[in-house]
Write a protein that holds these residues in place. Structure first.
Motif, PDB file in Angstrom:
ATOM      1  N   MET A  89       0.842  -1.187   0.000  1.00 43.08           N
ATOM      2  CA  MET A  89       0.000   0.000   0.000  1.00 43.08           C
ATOM      3  C   MET A  89       0.886   1.249   0.000  1.00 43.08           C
ATOM      4  O   MET A  89       1.918   1.265   0.665  1.00 43.08           O
ATOM      5  CB  MET A  89      -0.905  -0.005   1.244  1.00 43.08           C
ATOM      6  N   LYS A  90       0.463   2.263  -0.741  1.00 43.75           N
ATOM      7  CA  LYS A  90       1.176   3.533  -0.782  1.00 43.75           C
ATOM      8  C   LYS A  90       0.278   4.638  -0.234  1.00 43.75           C
ATOM      9  O   LYS A  90      -0.952   4.555  -0.295  1.00 43.75           O
ATOM     10  CB  LYS A  90       1.598   3.880  -2.214  1.00 43.75           C
ATOM     11  N   LEU A  91       0.905   5.698   0.291  1.00 42.67           N
ATOM     12  CA  LEU A  91       0.182   6.842   0.823  1.00 42.67           C
ATOM     13  C   LEU A  91       0.308   8.012  -0.147  1.00 42.67           C
ATOM     14  O   LEU A  91       1.416   8.408  -0.521  1.00 42.67           O
ATOM     15  CB  LEU A  91       0.740   7.232   2.189  1.00 42.67           C
ATOM     16  N   GLY A  92      -0.840   8.547  -0.549  1.00 49.07           N
ATOM     17  CA  GLY A  92      -0.851   9.678  -1.470  1.00 49.07           C
ATOM     18  C   GLY A  92      -1.843  10.728  -1.025  1.00 49.07           C
ATOM     19  O   GLY A  92      -2.402  10.678   0.063  1.00 49.07           O
ATOM     20  N   PHE A  93      -2.080  11.713  -1.901  1.00 48.53           N
ATOM     21  CA  PHE A  93      -3.151  12.672  -1.639  1.00 48.53           C
ATOM     22  C   PHE A  93      -3.736  13.171  -2.957  1.00 48.53           C
ATOM     23  O   PHE A  93      -3.095  13.095  -4.010  1.00 48.53           O
ATOM     24  CB  PHE A  93      -2.697  13.835  -0.743  1.00 48.53           C
ATOM     25  N   LEU A  94      -4.970  13.652  -2.866  1.00 47.88           N
ATOM     26  CA  LEU A  94      -5.675  14.206  -4.011  1.00 47.88           C
ATOM     27  C   LEU A  94      -5.239  15.648  -4.200  1.00 47.88           C
ATOM     28  O   LEU A  94      -5.325  16.472  -3.281  1.00 47.88           O
ATOM     29  CB  LEU A  94      -7.189  14.123  -3.774  1.00 47.88           C
ATOM     30  N   GLY A 122       9.887   9.841  -7.794  1.00 52.23           N
ATOM     31  CA  GLY A 122       9.613   8.553  -7.171  1.00 52.23           C
ATOM     32  C   GLY A 122       8.172   8.390  -6.734  1.00 52.23           C
ATOM     33  O   GLY A 122       7.891   7.737  -5.709  1.00 52.23           O
ATOM     34  N   LEU A 123       7.243   8.969  -7.491  1.00 50.36           N
ATOM     35  CA  LEU A 123       5.827   8.941  -7.148  1.00 50.36           C
ATOM     36  C   LEU A 123       5.044   8.045  -8.092  1.00 50.36           C
ATOM     37  O   LEU A 123       5.394   7.891  -9.262  1.00 50.36           O
ATOM     38  CB  LEU A 123       5.229  10.353  -7.220  1.00 50.36           C
ATOM     39  N   ALA A 124       3.947   7.485  -7.577  1.00 52.83           N
ATOM     40  CA  ALA A 124       2.970   6.787  -8.415  1.00 52.83           C
ATOM     41  C   ALA A 124       1.824   7.745  -8.717  1.00 52.83           C
ATOM     42  O   ALA A 124       1.456   8.575  -7.890  1.00 52.83           O
ATOM     43  CB  ALA A 124       2.449   5.549  -7.694  1.00 52.83           C
ATOM     44  N   ILE A 167       3.452  20.503  -7.106  1.00 52.40           N
ATOM     45  CA  ILE A 167       2.826  19.590  -6.146  1.00 52.40           C
ATOM     46  C   ILE A 167       3.633  18.305  -6.024  1.00 52.40           C
ATOM     47  O   ILE A 167       3.838  17.791  -4.920  1.00 52.40           O
ATOM     48  CB  ILE A 167       1.372  19.293  -6.567  1.00 52.40           C
ATOM     49  N   ALA A 168       4.088  17.781  -7.156  1.00 50.58           N
ATOM     50  CA  ALA A 168       4.865  16.545  -7.129  1.00 50.58           C
ATOM     51  C   ALA A 168       6.150  16.722  -6.316  1.00 50.58           C
ATOM     52  O   ALA A 168       6.527  15.845  -5.517  1.00 50.58           O
ATOM     53  CB  ALA A 168       5.191  16.093  -8.550  1.00 50.58           C
ATOM     54  N   GLN A 169       6.811  17.841  -6.493  1.00 48.05           N
ATOM     55  CA  GLN A 169       8.039  18.093  -5.737  1.00 48.05           C
ATOM     56  C   GLN A 169       7.742  18.178  -4.236  1.00 48.05           C
ATOM     57  O   GLN A 169       8.442  17.560  -3.422  1.00 48.05           O
ATOM     58  CB  GLN A 169       8.703  19.391  -6.208  1.00 48.05           C
ATOM     59  N   TRP A 170       6.680  18.913  -3.868  1.00 49.96           N
ATOM     60  CA  TRP A 170       6.346  19.048  -2.447  1.00 49.96           C
ATOM     61  C   TRP A 170       5.941  17.697  -1.859  1.00 49.96           C
ATOM     62  O   TRP A 170       6.330  17.354  -0.739  1.00 49.96           O
ATOM     63  CB  TRP A 170       5.211  20.060  -2.267  1.00 49.96           C
ATOM     64  N   ALA A 171       5.163  16.922  -2.594  1.00 48.01           N
ATOM     65  CA  ALA A 171       4.715  15.612  -2.107  1.00 48.01           C
ATOM     66  C   ALA A 171       5.905  14.712  -1.797  1.00 48.01           C
ATOM     67  O   ALA A 171       5.967  14.071  -0.737  1.00 48.01           O
ATOM     68  CB  ALA A 171       3.809  14.948  -3.140  1.00 48.01           C
ATOM     69  N   ALA A 172       6.862  14.654  -2.713  1.00 47.92           N
ATOM     70  CA  ALA A 172       8.033  13.800  -2.512  1.00 47.92           C
ATOM     71  C   ALA A 172       8.867  14.283  -1.330  1.00 47.92           C
ATOM     72  O   ALA A 172       9.350  13.478  -0.524  1.00 47.92           O
ATOM     73  CB  ALA A 172       8.867  13.767  -3.785  1.00 47.92           C
ATOM     74  N   GLU A 173       9.016  15.588  -1.215  1.00 46.18           N
ATOM     75  CA  GLU A 173       9.820  16.146  -0.118  1.00 46.18           C
ATOM     76  C   GLU A 173       9.168  15.908   1.244  1.00 46.18           C
ATOM     77  O   GLU A 173       9.851  15.939   2.268  1.00 46.18           O
ATOM     78  CB  GLU A 173      10.020  17.643  -0.342  1.00 46.18           C
ATOM     79  N   ASN A 174       7.865  15.687   1.253  1.00 46.53           N
ATOM     80  CA  ASN A 174       7.136  15.523   2.511  1.00 46.53           C
ATOM     81  C   ASN A 174       6.663  14.096   2.745  1.00 46.53           C
ATOM     82  O   ASN A 174       5.778  13.856   3.558  1.00 46.53           O
ATOM     83  CB  ASN A 174       5.968  16.505   2.560  1.00 46.53           C
ATOM     84  N   GLY A 175       7.310  13.148   2.072  1.00 45.24           N
ATOM     85  CA  GLY A 175       7.126  11.745   2.389  1.00 45.24           C
ATOM     86  C   GLY A 175       5.958  11.048   1.737  1.00 45.24           C
ATOM     87  O   GLY A 175       5.676   9.883   2.052  1.00 45.24           O
ATOM     88  N   TYR A 176       5.258  11.715   0.827  1.00 43.29           N
ATOM     89  CA  TYR A 176       4.174  11.044   0.108  1.00 43.29           C
ATOM     90  C   TYR A 176       4.743  10.211  -1.036  1.00 43.29           C
ATOM     91  O   TYR A 176       5.807  10.514  -1.581  1.00 43.29           O
ATOM     92  CB  TYR A 176       3.167  12.069  -0.404  1.00 43.29           C
ATOM     93  N   GLU A 177       3.973   9.175  -1.388  1.00 46.71           N
ATOM     94  CA  GLU A 177       4.451   8.221  -2.395  1.00 46.71           C
ATOM     95  C   GLU A 177       3.600   8.194  -3.656  1.00 46.71           C
ATOM     96  O   GLU A 177       3.969   7.530  -4.632  1.00 46.71           O
ATOM     97  CB  GLU A 177       4.448   6.815  -1.796  1.00 46.71           C
ATOM     98  N   ALA A 178       2.471   8.904  -3.649  1.00 47.80           N
ATOM     99  CA  ALA A 178       1.551   8.838  -4.780  1.00 47.80           C
ATOM    100  C   ALA A 178       0.707  10.103  -4.828  1.00 47.80           C
ATOM    101  O   ALA A 178       0.555  10.820  -3.835  1.00 47.80           O
ATOM    102  CB  ALA A 178       0.645   7.613  -4.675  1.00 47.80           C
ATOM    103  N   GLY A 212       5.028  11.265 -17.174  1.00 46.68           N
ATOM    104  CA  GLY A 212       5.712  10.072 -16.701  1.00 46.68           C
ATOM    105  C   GLY A 212       7.079  10.386 -16.155  1.00 46.68           C
ATOM    106  O   GLY A 212       7.489   9.850 -15.111  1.00 46.68           O
ATOM    107  N   GLU A 213       7.802  11.258 -16.849  1.00 47.54           N
ATOM    108  CA  GLU A 213       9.147  11.646 -16.389  1.00 47.54           C
ATOM    109  C   GLU A 213       9.069  12.404 -15.068  1.00 47.54           C
ATOM    110  O   GLU A 213       9.904  12.209 -14.174  1.00 47.54           O
ATOM    111  CB  GLU A 213       9.822  12.508 -17.458  1.00 47.54           C
ATOM    112  N   LEU A 214       8.052  13.268 -14.913  1.00 52.51           N
ATOM    113  CA  LEU A 214       7.881  14.024 -13.671  1.00 52.51           C
ATOM    114  C   LEU A 214       7.688  13.082 -12.492  1.00 52.51           C
ATOM    115  O   LEU A 214       8.341  13.225 -11.443  1.00 52.51           O
ATOM    116  CB  LEU A 214       6.676  14.959 -13.809  1.00 52.51           C
ATOM    117  N   PHE A 215       6.798  12.108 -12.644  1.00 51.93           N
ATOM    118  CA  PHE A 215       6.519  11.193 -11.535  1.00 51.93           C
ATOM    119  C   PHE A 215       7.710  10.273 -11.263  1.00 51.93           C
ATOM    120  O   PHE A 215       8.022   9.977 -10.105  1.00 51.93           O
ATOM    121  CB  PHE A 215       5.246  10.404 -11.828  1.00 51.93           C
TER     122      PHE A 215
END
Length: 303
Positions: free
Chosen positions: A1-6, A66-68, A18-29, A59-62
């Motif tokens: 299971m991965k943790l993400g946000f809408l 390292g995000l799904a 958003i993708a950069q902030w998500a990765a920096e703050n431990g989100y995976e998706a 695709g390259e951004l994600f």
């Protein structure tokens, strides 16, 4: 299971930011908002536009962060009473199915919806016709359509359910159409449905899950009753006796939810849907709310 946000909670930020902030703050998706441009409509955003889609770039951004990309989100009324509006909603779902296939995204999220001027039985009969071509296209493209069990009471003039997916009875009906569930426990709590009892038999039909909490005020319910404010209700979404919260600040038992998902074999994405009015209103507060949700949920998910 991965943790993400809408991503809809950050409508003014680009998907890149958003993708950069998500990765920096431990989100995976990320569950990416993909509404058409609708102006200043609440709870919507356009972070992916199927008309200008560049699958390689996204695709390259994600991959870089390292995000799904867990789902394309377009939660709107597929049974809208206005035929023109309904056709536009249905057509956008079809476009997102094609976009999801191009991006190799497993799900597209939407609502069943409702025509509030017709009975439940009439709506369900109509939905069978409306969703047949959508489910067929999704099957051809290897994509699943997931329906969130949000009540959408603000779509009904008297605050009754505006999305016919609010109970397990209706889940069984939509599963028969070939639809899947985007499970959100918060809506079940105020409906008086035990979210764990409701989830347990149906984990196999949950293709995506959302994490939103809820805070109830029973003393106010004693004044308004279950449907909420009736005489003065300037905001159709203000029922008066409950409010959404980020996970950890409400009454959902997240340990039980995550455990039930694991026990049932769910290995998808649990996506935080941030609609908390306390931690809303500014970008700084919204991001703090997402951090609170992460601190609540991350320890429950096996790395």
């Amino acid at each position: 299971m991965k943790l993400g946000f809408l991503t809809a909670c950050l409508p003014d930020r680009s998907l890149t930011e958003i993708a950069q902030w998500a990765a920096e703050n431990g989100y995976e998706a990320l569950e990416v908002a993909a509404w058409p441009a609708l102006g200043d409509r609440p709870f919507t955003a356009t972070h992916i536009d199927p008309g200008t889609l560049n699958p390689d770039e996204i695709g390259e951004l994600f991959q870089r962060h390292g995000l799904a990309l867990s789902s394309l989100a377009f939660y709107d009324n597929n049974l809208h009473p206005d035929p023109t509006e309904r056709a536009a909603v249905n057509e956008h779902v079809l476009k997102l199915i094609d976009a999801a296939a191009a991006l190799k995204v497993p799900t597209v999220g939407t609502f069943v919806g409702r025509d509030p001027g017709r009975s439940v039985a009439e709506n369900l009969a109509e939905a069978e016709k409306v969703f047949a071509p959508l489910v067929d296209r999704a099957g051809e493209k290897g994509v699943k359509i997931v329906i969130e069990n949000c009540v959408m009471e603000g779509w009904h003039p008297d605050g009754y359910p505006g999305n016919l997916a609010y109970s397990p009875e209706l889940w069984e009906w939509m599963f028969d159409l070939g639809l899947y569930l985007n499970y959100d426990p918060s809506h079940l709590v105020w409906m008086g449905i035990d979210p764990i009892e409701a989830l347990t038999p149906y984990v196999g039909r949950v293709a995506h899950a959302q994490a939103k909490d809820i805070q109830l005020f029973p003393e106010k319910r004693n004044r308004y009753g279950w449907p909420g404010r009736a005489v003065v209700r300037e905001d159709p979404w203000d029922v008066g006796w409950w409010r959404y919260r980020v996970p950890g600040l409400g009454q959902v038992d997240w340990s039980a939810v995550v455990d039930t998902l694991y026990e049932g074999g769910f290995d998808g994405v649990l996506s935080v849907e941030h609609e908390d009015p306390v931690w809303g209103g500014t970008e700084e507060k919204i991001k703090t709310g997402l951090q609170v949700a992460h601190r609540t949920l991350r320890p429950l998910i096996v790395a």
